[in-house]
Design an enzyme around this catalytic site. Structure first.
Site, short mmCIF file in Angstrom:
data_model
loop_
_atom_site.label_atom_id
_atom_site.label_comp_id
_atom_site.label_asym_id
_atom_site.label_seq_id
_atom_site.Cartn_x
_atom_site.Cartn_y
_atom_site.Cartn_z
N ASP A 84 -25.59 -3.89 6.51
CA ASP A 84 -25.77 -2.44 6.50
C ASP A 84 -24.41 -1.77 6.73
O ASP A 84 -23.37 -2.44 6.73
CB ASP A 84 -26.80 -2.01 7.53
N MET A 85 -24.40 -0.50 6.97
CA MET A 85 -23.14 0.24 7.13
C MET A 85 -22.35 -0.21 8.35
O MET A 85 -21.13 -0.01 8.41
CB MET A 85 -23.42 1.75 7.20
#
Length: 129
Positions: free
Chosen positions: A15-16
């Protein structure tokens, strides 16, 4: 007997924050199950074409214990928990350097091409131990 399947975390898995996205653990354990079945000499394509049977996940219970991150090397451990005429129970654990990160209890069943439940062939039940 346990089966081990190596996995490397790629950028696309994260994810980020650079942490493995939760759904990707399901992909890791699916790949490990496919490899585990193949290692037991079961040809899933032949099973589908010859007997009209496929394995499907009936139930999955998962625990997320610690995060995995980009570029780490992980190992998925797969062990048989139970085998019956219609169900196969597995424990699968994703580890980093022996530390558990994710654990799942998975119940597999066989179904026919039209989606009806089927008994696991006796020869396959024997290969699962």
């Amino acid at each position: 007997m346990a089966h081990e399947f190596p996995v490397r975390v790629y950028y696309e898995d994260t994810d980020m924050a650079g942490i493995v996205y939760h759904a990707n653990y399901l992909k890791y354990i699916e790949r490990a199950r496919s490899d585990w079945v193949r290692a037991r000499g079961i040809d899933q394509n032949a099973l589908r074409e010859g007997e009209g049977l496929v394995f499907v996940v009936r139930r999955l219970e998962a625990d997320y214990l610690a995060p995995a991150r980009f570029d780490e090397e992980l190992v998925v451990h797969t062990e048989v928990k139970s085998v019956s005429g219609v169900r196969l129970g597995l424990t699968q654990e994703v580890q980093r350097a022996g530390k558990p990160l994710f654990r799942a209890e998975v119940t597999l069943v066989a179904i026919t091409a039209d989606g009806h439940p089927a008994r696991l062939p006796a020869a396959i039940r024997q290969q699962m131990h």
